[in-house]
Every structure is written in C-alpha cells, then in structure tokens.
Scaffold this motif. Structure first.
Motif, PDB file in Angstrom:
ATOM      1  N   ARG A  10      44.780   8.997  64.121  1.00 24.43           N
ATOM      2  CA  ARG A  10      45.343   8.050  63.336  1.00 24.43           C
ATOM      3  C   ARG A  10      45.516   8.390  61.890  1.00 24.43           C
ATOM      4  N   ILE A  11      44.787   9.530  61.526  1.00 19.62           N
ATOM      5  CA  ILE A  11      44.731   9.884  60.085  1.00 19.62           C
ATOM      6  C   ILE A  11      46.104  10.966  60.005  1.00 19.62           C
ATOM      7  N   GLY A  12      46.388  11.703  61.055  1.00 27.84           N
ATOM      8  CA  GLY A  12      47.485  12.174  60.946  1.00 27.84           C
ATOM      9  C   GLY A  12      48.648  11.764  60.121  1.00 27.84           C
ATOM     10  N   PRO A  13      49.146  10.513  60.305  1.00 26.49           N
ATOM     11  CA  PRO A  13      50.262  10.054  59.620  1.00 26.49           C
ATOM     12  C   PRO A  13      49.782   9.782  58.007  1.00 26.49           C
ATOM     13  N   VAL A  14      48.574   9.582  57.811  1.00 29.23           N
ATOM     14  CA  VAL A  14      48.262   9.534  56.236  1.00 29.23           C
ATOM     15  C   VAL A  14      48.520  10.856  55.496  1.00 29.23           C
ATOM     16  N   VAL A  15      48.276  11.995  56.493  1.00 29.37           N
ATOM     17  CA  VAL A  15      48.468  13.445  55.663  1.00 29.37           C
ATOM     18  C   VAL A  15      49.965  13.509  55.607  1.00 29.37           C
ATOM     19  N   ALA A  16      50.641  13.212  56.940  1.00 30.22           N
ATOM     20  CA  ALA A  16      52.090  13.247  56.593  1.00 30.22           C
ATOM     21  C   ALA A  16      52.706  12.524  55.511  1.00 30.22           C
ATOM     22  N   TRP A  17      52.063  11.350  55.228  1.00 36.34           N
ATOM     23  CA  TRP A  17      52.720  10.511  54.026  1.00 36.34           C
ATOM     24  C   TRP A  17      52.355  11.342  52.759  1.00 36.34           C
ATOM     25  N   VAL A  18      50.900  11.843  52.684  1.00 36.53           N
ATOM     26  CA  VAL A  18      50.565  12.500  51.596  1.00 36.53           C
ATOM     27  C   VAL A  18      51.673  13.770  51.082  1.00 36.53           C
ATOM     28  N   LEU A  19      51.916  14.506  52.217  1.00 34.80           N
ATOM     29  CA  LEU A  19      52.898  15.565  51.992  1.00 34.80           C
ATOM     30  C   LEU A  19      54.237  15.138  51.440  1.00 34.80           C
ATOM     31  N   LYS A  20      54.657  13.798  52.080  1.00 40.89           N
ATOM     32  CA  LYS A  20      55.910  13.606  51.594  1.00 40.89           C
ATOM     33  C   LYS A  20      55.834  13.035  50.194  1.00 40.89           C
ATOM     34  N   LYS A  30      53.773  12.771  43.562  1.00 35.59           N
ATOM     35  CA  LYS A  30      52.956  11.639  42.990  1.00 35.59           C
ATOM     36  C   LYS A  30      51.297  11.824  43.270  1.00 35.59           C
ATOM     37  N   VAL A  31      50.892  12.202  44.377  1.00 38.92           N
ATOM     38  CA  VAL A  31      49.628  12.209  44.665  1.00 38.92           C
ATOM     39  C   VAL A  31      48.825  13.174  43.937  1.00 38.92           C
ATOM     40  N   ALA A  32      49.362  14.373  43.852  1.00 39.68           N
ATOM     41  CA  ALA A  32      49.021  15.558  43.095  1.00 39.68           C
ATOM     42  C   ALA A  32      48.522  15.282  41.738  1.00 39.68           C
ATOM     43  N   TRP A  33      49.531  14.430  41.095  1.00 40.65           N
ATOM     44  CA  TRP A  33      49.489  14.235  39.611  1.00 40.65           C
ATOM     45  C   TRP A  33      48.496  13.074  39.577  1.00 40.65           C
ATOM     46  N   ILE A  34      48.244  12.178  40.323  1.00 39.43           N
ATOM     47  CA  ILE A  34      47.271  10.951  40.468  1.00 39.43           C
ATOM     48  C   ILE A  34      45.894  11.834  40.751  1.00 39.43           C
ATOM     49  N   ALA A  35      45.598  12.879  41.564  1.00 36.05           N
ATOM     50  CA  ALA A  35      44.524  13.664  41.609  1.00 36.05           C
ATOM     51  C   ALA A  35      44.033  14.078  40.348  1.00 36.05           C
ATOM     52  N   ILE A  36      45.177  14.880  39.431  1.00 37.74           N
ATOM     53  CA  ILE A  36      44.917  15.260  38.321  1.00 37.74           C
ATOM     54  C   ILE A  36      44.535  14.265  37.180  1.00 37.74           C
ATOM     55  N   ASP A  60      39.326  15.781  50.332  1.00 37.80           N
ATOM     56  CA  ASP A  60      39.933  17.041  50.978  1.00 37.80           C
ATOM     57  C   ASP A  60      41.312  16.526  51.760  1.00 37.80           C
ATOM     58  N   ILE A  61      40.983  15.327  52.423  1.00 41.98           N
ATOM     59  CA  ILE A  61      42.289  14.517  53.364  1.00 41.98           C
ATOM     60  C   ILE A  61      43.517  14.445  52.343  1.00 41.98           C
ATOM     61  N   ILE A  62      43.150  13.832  51.093  1.00 40.62           N
ATOM     62  CA  ILE A  62      44.381  13.240  50.612  1.00 40.62           C
ATOM     63  C   ILE A  62      45.039  14.135  49.265  1.00 40.62           C
ATOM     64  N   PHE A  63      43.953  14.488  48.564  1.00 43.36           N
ATOM     65  CA  PHE A  63      44.269  15.432  47.479  1.00 43.36           C
ATOM     66  C   PHE A  63      44.274  17.025  47.483  1.00 43.36           C
ATOM     67  N   LEU A  64      43.677  17.540  48.566  1.00 40.12           N
ATOM     68  CA  LEU A  64      43.953  18.847  48.617  1.00 40.12           C
ATOM     69  C   LEU A  64      45.252  19.151  49.555  1.00 40.12           C
ATOM     70  N   PRO A  65      45.734  18.499  50.299  1.00 42.49           N
ATOM     71  CA  PRO A  65      47.046  18.919  50.881  1.00 42.49           C
ATOM     72  C   PRO A  65      48.351  18.547  50.075  1.00 42.49           C
ATOM     73  N   ALA A  66      48.183  17.535  49.246  1.00 33.45           N
ATOM     74  CA  ALA A  66      49.130  17.311  48.194  1.00 33.45           C
ATOM     75  C   ALA A  66      49.002  18.525  47.226  1.00 33.45           C
ATOM     76  N   LEU A  67      48.001  19.019  46.676  1.00 31.52           N
ATOM     77  CA  LEU A  67      47.819  20.149  45.702  1.00 31.52           C
ATOM     78  C   LEU A  67      48.428  21.443  46.288  1.00 31.52           C
ATOM     79  N   LEU A  68      47.881  21.452  47.715  1.00 36.05           N
ATOM     80  CA  LEU A  68      48.597  22.722  48.134  1.00 36.05           C
ATOM     81  C   LEU A  68      50.024  22.664  48.486  1.00 36.05           C
ATOM     82  N   ARG A  83      52.281  21.076  46.636  1.00 34.71           N
ATOM     83  CA  ARG A  83      52.883  21.057  45.525  1.00 34.71           C
ATOM     84  C   ARG A  83      52.930  22.237  44.528  1.00 34.71           C
ATOM     85  N   PHE A  84      51.652  22.809  44.485  1.00 32.33           N
ATOM     86  CA  PHE A  84      51.463  24.238  43.710  1.00 32.33           C
ATOM     87  C   PHE A  84      51.406  25.548  44.445  1.00 32.33           C
TER      88      PHE A  84
END
Length: 771
Positions: free
Chosen positions: A409-419, A423-429, A750-758, A760-761
């Motif tokens: 159930r969390i897998g789709p959340v990670v997919a959405w974060v990568l998509k 936005k998620v990376a800059w929200i994290a920062i 780790d589930i939301i911010f880290l995938p987005a940062l990886l 993106r950067f």
C-alpha cells in the motif's frame, strides 16, 4: 565461493570471511559473556588490576595541589551561626490554623515524640529561634498552648512579625510549619527510618490531642534523594522488562516465525546484558539514565540492525539458498550497513562526551559502549543462530507479517513522490528551513528535582513548599566591602538590596541583617541602627554578618519551577546589583547558590547541544560522503536526518516546552538513530543502481528491498520509546514522547523526502564523479 570471487569490495570480502568463521564468533560470544558475568558478580576482579596506579596518581595530585591542606588565613569565630533551613529531613506540617490550643499542643507533642527517636539528633523549628530582643533573653515566638484567645492573637502577630519565623519556618498565613531534622545516621538502619517512620511518629503523637487536624509530609535532601534512587531502581527493572517484552512481541508480530523471533530477540538482549555489565567496570551504573534509558535504547538500536539482517537472510533463504549460503549472503550484504549505522549512532552519542554536564557526559559514554556491544552481539548471534537448527525454518512466515502485507500500500505513495519529485524535494528543503527557524526560539531550562515523579510523599511535600513558603532551596546575595566602609553605608545598601528582591514576586522572603534590625524596637539613623546589631546573640548576628571578613549575606527562597522562569528574574536582579555596585563603588555584590549556578551553567547545555549536534552532523556527513564516494549524496542525506530533529524541536516550541537535559539527550541520540534507516536505504540504492537501471527504478527497488525492515524497525523503536510515557517521572515521559515523535517523523522523511531528493539531485550514474 562463487559470490565471494565476484565481490570486489574489501568490506564485502571481510564480511564473507567473518560469516565463515563460526568458531571465532563462538569464542567472541563466550569471552564477552564471561566478562559480563564477572561484571555483575564481582567487577573488582577486573577493576583492581588498574586501580592501584590510579590511586597513587590521585595521591600525588592531592599532595601537589597548592594550598590543598592549608587552612584559611582567617578562621571563623568559635560560634555556630543560626540557620533557618537545612537539615537532613524537612517535615512539612499543615493545619487549618496553628494558632489554636489544639494545634499548638499537638505540634509540641509531635516535636517531643520526634526528639525521642534515636535517629533524630536535633530539631530546628520556630521554638529554636534565638530571642530577637536587645537583652538576649530567650523567648518563643509561639504563644503557650493554654493561652487565651487574646494572647493567641498577640502570639500570632508576634510570630508572623518575626523575620526569622515568617516565610522561613512558618508560612505567612499560619497554615504551614516546618521542622528541620538533623539525623544521627548511626541509628538510620532502614530507608523508612528517615522517611515514613518520622511522619508516622509525628502523626501518631499529634493524634493523641483531641481536635487536632495536623498533617505531616516528609521531604528535604535525604527523602528526595532516596525517592530518586527508589524511582531509579524501580524504573530500571520495569523498563528493562518492558523493553525485552517489546522485542519479543514485536518480533513475533513482525516476522510470524518462531525461529526468526528467537534469533532476532536474543541478539539485542545479549547486547543489553553485556552493556549493563561493562558499565560496572567504569562505575557508570549509577547514572540516572544508565539503568532506565540506556537498556531501552541499546536494545532498540541492536534490534534495528538485527531486523535488517534477518530480513535479508530470510529473503536469501526463501529464494532457494541453503542455510549456510543464505547466512553468508545476508551478512555480507547488510553487514557494512550495520557497521555504518552503529558508527553514525555512536558518533551521535559520543558528541555528548564533551558536554559540560557530568550526567550528559556519562550518558553519552554509556551509549557509545552499548552501541558497540550490540553491534558485536548482532554480528555473532545472528550468524550462529541461523547456522543452528533454528535456521532451517527461517523462511517460515515470510511475506505473511502485518508489515509485509501493508508494504504494497505504501508502494504507490513512493511512486507518486517520484512522479512529483521536484515539488516534494523543495517542500522538504523549505519545511526543514522553516522548522530550523522555529527551533531557534527554544530556551534552556532545568529543574533541580526534574527526575522525581508526582506520586512520592517527598515530591508532594516539595511542591507544597513551593506554593506555601516560596520553595525549599535558598539563594544568596553576597556583599563584600573595603576597610574604609562605614556601618551606615552597609545598612543603606542592604535596604537597597531588599528593595530589589522585594520587587520580584518569585523571590521568597529575603532575610538578612536589614530584616533583623527592622524587627528590633525603636527608630533612628542607619549608623545608630547598626549599633543595635552588637546586642543580638552572636549566633544570630553571624548568620548574616561577619565583620572580620567584611562580608554580609541576604538569603531568599527559590521554587523548583525551572530556570526558564527564574532566568529573567535573575537577570533583572544582577542588573540591579551592578547598578548598586556603581552607586556604591566600595561594595561588591553577587548572586550565589545552587539555583544561580544552574542558571549560569544551563546555557552551557545549549552550547553542548549546538556543538554535539553540529559535530555529529558534520562527522556523519563526512562518513557518508567517504563511504559512498559522493559529496552530493552526503548533502542529500542531511535533509531526512535533520528534519525529524527540527520537527520535534518545533513541537516543543509550540507546546511551550524548553530545552532541558533530557531533550538534549533525545536530540543527540535521535540524530544517530534516525540516520540508520537512511544508511540502509542508500546502501540498497547504491547496490540497485547500474548501467541498465535508472535512478527512479533503483529507488523503487531499494524501497522494495528495505521498506519492510524500515517499517519494522520504526514500529519497534516507537513502541520502545512509548514505554517511557507510562513512567511517573516527568523527564522519562518527555523522553519517550520526544523519541517516538522524532523516530516517526524520521520514517516519514525516509519514505517521502529521501526518494524525492535522490530522484531530483542524484543524477550522475557514478556517485564518485561529483566529488
């Protein structure tokens, strides 16, 4: 050996080598356990080997210390100054009104009964006050027990007008009275002899007087320290038992396999056993956090590594490898990540060793020892356990646990974060930056008896004293002057000091020479009033005035409500004292006392926090940069590790809390624990990255590989932290709440911010190319 031949990493080959050495693992296990048994049974067998040289060195240092054995050039006069406080035990007596025949008879009966006890050496109370008159005649401020109603009212006015009584030994409303007991410790044969035996004896004696409504509570230095020790011992066993139960229950729920549960639970439990034993070799077992917090933290840190390693070994076992090969592959694949997590966690703990506060320093050292003990236990117990008969059924229950079922159930959340990685990376920062700004508003605080709960009699008595008498603790204004100063000038500055203290509502009942002279009859100029001081009893005059040393003291009561509330008060007082020093250049004025010391030194804790967190963050970043060969990846790892700390700090600000010793420990510890999941994620990400796999696919595969372990470890860690919420002591509850909040937000990061940062950067295929 095919996998070992393909391995190009030195660390991978090293862990393969270790996994193939069960005899060496068994030797390490037996040696560490044997030393632990010695530590619990008779640690002197080890410590005596090193103590003789240390004792000789201490003797040399004492002998060489300048003036160590010299007496003061001006010994004090042969007079014992009168003190309105102190003693080993303080009995708080309450009544609807002490100025009645029944109450006075009852309190005198209770005092006589206490004085007859063998463990009571002396009692200081209102009737111990020297006569405050010009003739030195003994007199009691209290009226006689059989006094008439008019005499009783005159006695009330006399008592509440005596500066040595009101606010010192009796409250201004006449409903609370203090008995300060000095004990003969030779006759204190049990804990109750200096606590409940005293209050019960006094209550039994008072109950013989018809109509008496006296109530007795025991507090003071000895009962408070005893209560802290009892809470410490009780919580130590309680939290260790709860911690072990959580390990077993959590492992059972998470793994759904008996073999995996036993192996995973034994590894951190053995690490705790080693740690608590080794602390005895260094006399660290009496630290307030050692027996209560350290076992939980050590067990949870060890359980984190054990879970990650077991998840990998079970996965290898389920894929068709035999027990030996699955263990080798699992240890080799996760071993380096476990070492890195232990190293970074130890860095977070070790940063406390340079703190100024002794409790914090010792706590940091205890945790460093515990981290390495649990790392060794995990690296020995898991390979040995998996090679044992238990390892044959490790794969049983794989994929059936609650966490495994929810992972999809969390897998789709990670997919959405990568998509939406941008936005998620800059929200994290941005959110991290905002939370850092909020955390900058945290102010330091500390309570003298913050580790006490609210249920103990000594703690309840202390709180009552805060309300009725202005506190149990005293602080002082010390005044010194030059030889040329006249007595009239001294009285003037004492009056100014009294005005400064009287202007502060949190300052309770100042007492000094000025108050004594004001209570004497007559009026006149300051110089004339000072001559009256010579007519007072010597023990009373020298309590606040020593002319041969040209010094005087004004004392006042301080509540145990925290330095944060007293900080502005002490600042205003110190500012006023500096102004008085400018006004009277021949005088020097300064604040002193335990509360003042804590106020001055509490800001060191802020420095310790900034230094320890800053140092730990820099070293952790350097470690990750070197290990992964990328400055960029090191920088990316900062956000998911800093975010949970500043999120918790912001919650403290919003809740109106302050920066205390316990919060300093939580912040520094959590930066070490929070980075563990980040390291496991990055390690798996590095392994999944290849020429035919882009970053997003590598991130998704990394989450699939370690997501189950991330969720498992966070659930266990949060559950372990929440055990402290049930404690009686406020500091333990705060520790558990903050720890659970920090670790939960770390999982979110780790589930939301880290995938987005990886995504993106971390663009380059080779991490090392951007260094």
């Amino acid at each position: 050996m095919e996998e070992a031949q393909k391995a190009t990493s030195l660390s991978t080959r090293l862990f393969y080598w270790w996994a193939d050495r069960p005899i060496l693992q068994l030797l390490v296990l037996v040696l560490a356990t044997s030393l632990s048994l010695i530590g619990f049974i008779q640690p002197s067998l080890i410590t005596n080997l090193f103590s003789s040289s240390e004792i000789q060195q201490q003797q040399k240092s004492v002998a060489s210390e300048p003036g160590a054995l010299l007496e003061s050039d001006q010994p004090p006069p042969d007079v014992t100054p009168f003190r309105v406080g102190g003693g080993d035990v303080t009995i708080v007596v309450t009544s609807h009104d002490f100025f009645t025949q029944e109450s006075l008879t009852a309190i005198r009966t209770a005092v006589d009964a206490l004085q007859d006890l063998p463990q009571v050496r002396s009692i200081l109370w209102i009737e111990s006050i020297p006569g405050l008159n010009l003739f030195g005649l003994p007199e009691s401020p209290l009226p006689r027990s059989d006094a008439s109603e008019r005499q009783m009212e005159l006695g009330r006015e006399r008592t509440l007008g005596n500066p040595l009584a009101v606010g010192q030994l009796i409250s201004s409303d006449g409903k609370t009275l203090l008995l300060h007991l000095n004990l003969d410790w030779f006759f204190v044969t049990s804990d109750t002899a200096c606590t409940s035996d005293l209050s019960e004896t006094a209550a039994a004696a008072a109950s013989t007087v018809p109509g008496s409504d006296l109530k007795f509570q025991v507090t003071g230095q000895a009962p408070l320290n005893l209560l802290m020790r009892q809470n410490h011992v009780r919580d130590a066993w309680r939290y260790q038992l709860i911690g072990y139960c959580i390990m077993i229950v959590s492992a059972l729920v998470l793994f759904r396999g008996f073999s995996a549960v036993v192996i995973v639970a034994v590894a951190p439990a053995l690490g705790v056993f080693w740690t608590m034993s080794f602390l005895r070799f260094f006399d660290l077992e009496q630290n307030p956090f050692s027996d209560v917090i350290v076992p939980i933290l050590v067990s949870l840190v060890g359980l984190t590594d054990a879970v990650h390693m077991m998840v990998e070994i079970r996965s290898q076992r389920a894929s068709g490898h035999d027990v030996r090969e699955a263990t080798r592959r699992g240890v080799a694949k996760v071993g380096m990540a476990c070492v890195l997590t232990s190293l970074t966690t130890a860095i977070g703990f070790a940063s406390l060793i340079w703190a100024h506060h002794q409790i914090v320093r010792e706590f940091g050292l205890c945790c460093v020892m515990g981290v390495f003990c649990t790392l060794v236990s995990v690296l020995t117990v898991l390979p040995l356990g998996c090679r044992s008969p238990l390892g044959r059924r490790l794969h049983v229950g794989l994929g059936k646990s609650l966490v495994d079922r929810q992972l999809n159930r969390i897998g789709p959340v990670v997919a959405w974060v990568l998509k939406n990685d941008r936005k998620v990376a800059w929200i994290a920062i941005g959110s991290t930056a905002v939370l850092v700004a909020i955390c900058s508003q945290l102010t330091p605080d500390e309570k003298r008896f913050g580790l006490l709960g609210d249920s103990g009699e000594a703690a309840q008595g202390l709180r009552h004293l805060d309300d009725a008498m202005g506190g149990l603790e005293f602080a002082y204004v010390n005044i010194t002057w030059k030889r040329s100063v006249e007595d009239s000038q001294l009285l003037k500055i004492l009056e100014d000091v009294n005005d400064v203290l009287a202007a502060e509502p949190l300052i309770g009942h100042p007492l000094g020479v000025r108050e004594l002279l004001a209570a004497l009859p007559g009026e006149g100029e300051p110089a004339e009033r000072m001559t009256l001081l010579e007519l007072l009893p010597a023990e009373l005059k020298r309590a606040f005035y020593t002319p041969e040393n040209r010094s005087a003291t004004v004392q006042f009561r301080v509540k145990d409500i925290g330095i944060a509330k007293y900080g502005p008060v002490f600042e205003r007082i110190e500012k006023s004292l500096r102004e008085l020093s400018d006004k009277y250049p021949d005088f020097t004025l300064e604040l002193s006392g335990g509360a003042i010391w804590r106020w001055h030194n509490i800001y060191r804790i802020v420095t310790d926090l900034a230094t320890s967190l800053g140092t730990a963050s820099i070293i952790i970043w350097l470690v990750l940069t070197i290990v992964y060969g990328s400055i960029r990846i090191g920088l990316i790892s900062i956000i998911p590790n800093v975010f949970p700390l500043v999120a918790t700090g912001a919650m403290l600000v919003i809740a109106g809390q302050h920066l205390e010793i316990v919060t300093v420990c939580v912040f520094t510890i959590c930066i070490g624990i929070a980075v563990d999941d980040t390291i496991h994620f990055l390690t798996r990400f590095a392994g999944e990255r290849g020429a035919d796999v882009d970053d997003r696919q590598a991130i998704q595969r990394a989450f699939t590989g370690v997501g189950s372990a991330l969720l498992m470890t966070t659930i266990v860690l949060v559950a372990g932290m929440l055990t402290a919420v049930t404690a009686d002591a406020r500091d333990a509850r705060l520790f558990g709440t903050m720890g659970a909040l920090t670790l939960s937000t770390a999982l979110f990061a780790d589930i939301i911010f880290l995938p987005a940062l990886l995504s993106r950067f971390a663009r380059s295929k080779s991490w090392g190319c951007d260094t």
